[in-house]
Design an enzyme around this catalytic site. Structure first.
Site, short mmCIF file in Angstrom:
data_model
loop_
_atom_site.label_atom_id
_atom_site.label_comp_id
_atom_site.label_asym_id
_atom_site.label_seq_id
_atom_site.Cartn_x
_atom_site.Cartn_y
_atom_site.Cartn_z
N HIS A 159 0.82 -1.21 0.00
CA HIS A 159 0.00 0.00 0.00
C HIS A 159 0.86 1.27 0.00
O HIS A 159 0.32 2.37 -0.18
CB HIS A 159 -0.92 0.03 1.23
CG HIS A 159 -1.98 -1.01 1.20
ND1 HIS A 159 -2.94 -1.11 0.21
CD2 HIS A 159 -2.21 -2.05 2.04
CE1 HIS A 159 -3.74 -2.13 0.44
NE2 HIS A 159 -3.32 -2.74 1.53
N ASP A 284 -4.21 -12.99 3.23
CA ASP A 284 -5.50 -12.58 3.81
C ASP A 284 -6.66 -12.93 2.87
O ASP A 284 -7.79 -12.55 3.12
CB ASP A 284 -5.53 -11.10 4.20
CG ASP A 284 -4.88 -10.18 3.18
OD1 ASP A 284 -4.77 -8.97 3.49
OD2 ASP A 284 -4.49 -10.65 2.09
#
Ligand SMILES: NCCCCCC(=O)NO
Ligand SMILES: [Zn+2]
Length: 343
Positions: A159, A284
């Protein structure tokens, strides 16, 4: 498979993050890396080495100098205000607010971040630079002839954009590694992001470029973090047009849908003619992940590894997300072992 790991990751241990309107304990904890390292050792994946130091230059090849300087000075400036608790922003420079970089550390904290889930602590700089060194050491070993290397990177990176942190990320470890492979002579590098969340930072860094192909399979930003990037119509810009592929999938998508997207991504990588592959390995996508909503289960991570091996490319894995701490080690090593087994 060789693993690169630094104990310095545990210097990043935020106290809290703002989630759904309340301060909750951070999901991105040192125990994540501990569990992955334990699984690497238990499953005898291969040697584990410490990273060598690479200094700031390779970081500055993808990150803005002002942003790097901010990360380096943020904590001392924050604690000089008498604050011994995590530094978190309280607003952002949104539409029609001035784009000028504030002078004060509180203003810079807002300017150089995209969310309030990425606490800057006393150890953040050291942990983030060690993660970058981990990825760079993996790149060194890949260029030295290793077929595949696992960079056990924490804090994660995908990110982190050229000039902002967020999503628990400070330096974009995968992008730094990809750039290092380019700087060491590879002409074409692909970065494939299989984390549940779109790698907005990696896309930001390579968006105008045709030498690094970026592809991401992720939860649809219409409903999933990071919301403001990761749509299928984002295909690159300028020379980079056609070298960015997003595969957003609705939250709750089934495993077969996910693998169809993976096969499309792998086809694009082959078509591109990549000489090496960097994988932003977030797990995830696991059905039991506390903050994500895909359905992969343990055996699917073995399948993922085998599919990636099918490209027959030198491959560098960088750890990204995954917050079901108990099984994270099994899932990560399943990918790596599945890759190795494909031979
Ligand atoms: N705090 C909001 C959610 C951050 C997502 C972090 C992640 O797993 N990115 O891949
Ligand atoms: Zn994620």
């Amino acid at each position: 498979m060789l693993t690169v790991y630094s104990d310095s990751h545990r210097l990043q241990h935020g106290q809290a993050e703002l989630i759904d309107g309340t301060l909750k304990p951070c999901f991105e904890t040192p125990s994540r890396a501990d569990m992955v390292l334990a699984a690497v050792r238990e499953r005898e994946l291969g040697d584990v080495i410490h990273p060598s130091r690479h200094g700031a230059d390779p970081i500055l090849r993808v990150h803005d100098a002002g942003y790097v300087r901010f990360l380096e000075t943020a904590w001392p400036r924050w604690s000089a205000l008498g604050r011994d608790y995590d530094a978190l922003p309280k607003m952002w420079q949104v539409r029609r607010l001035r784009e000028a970089v504030p002078e004060h550390v509180e203003g810079q904290l807002c300017y150089y971040s995209m969310d309030c889930g990425t606490p800057i602590t006393a150890g953040t700089w050291q942990a983030a630079t060690a993660a970058s060194d981990t990825a760079l050491t993996a790149a060194d070993r890949l260029m030295g002839g290793e077929r595949a290397v696992f960079a056990l990177t924490r804090p994660p990176g995908h990110h982190a954009a050229r000039d902002y942190c967020g999503g628990y990320c400070f330096f974009n470890n995968a992008a730094i590694a990809a750039q290092s492979l380019r700087d060491r002579g590879l002409r074409k590098v692909a970065v494939l992001d299989v984390d549940y969340h779109h790698g907005n930072g990696t896309q930001d860094i390579f968006y105008p470029r045709a030498d690094v192909l970026f592809l991401s399979i992720h939860g649809d930003p219409r409903t999933e973090y990071p919301f403001f990037l990761g749509f299928a119509d984002e295909k690159g810009e300028g020379e980079g047009l056609g070298y960015n592929f997003n595969f957003p999938l609705p939250a709750g998508s089934c495993v077969s849908t996910w693998f169809v997207a993976l096969d499309c991504a792998l086809e694009q990588i082959a078509r591109f003619g990549a000489e090496a592959l960097v994988v932003s390995l977030g797990v995830d996508t696991y059905q039991g992940d506390p903050i994500s909503r895909f359905q992969l289960d343990s055996p699917d991570f073995v399948t993922l590894g085998a599919r990636l091996a099918g490209l027959k490319l030198p491959t560098l894995f960088c750890l990204e997300g995954g917050y079901a701490v108990e099984p994270i080690g099994t899932h990560v090593v399943n990918v790596l072992a599945g890759f190795e087994a494909r031979g």
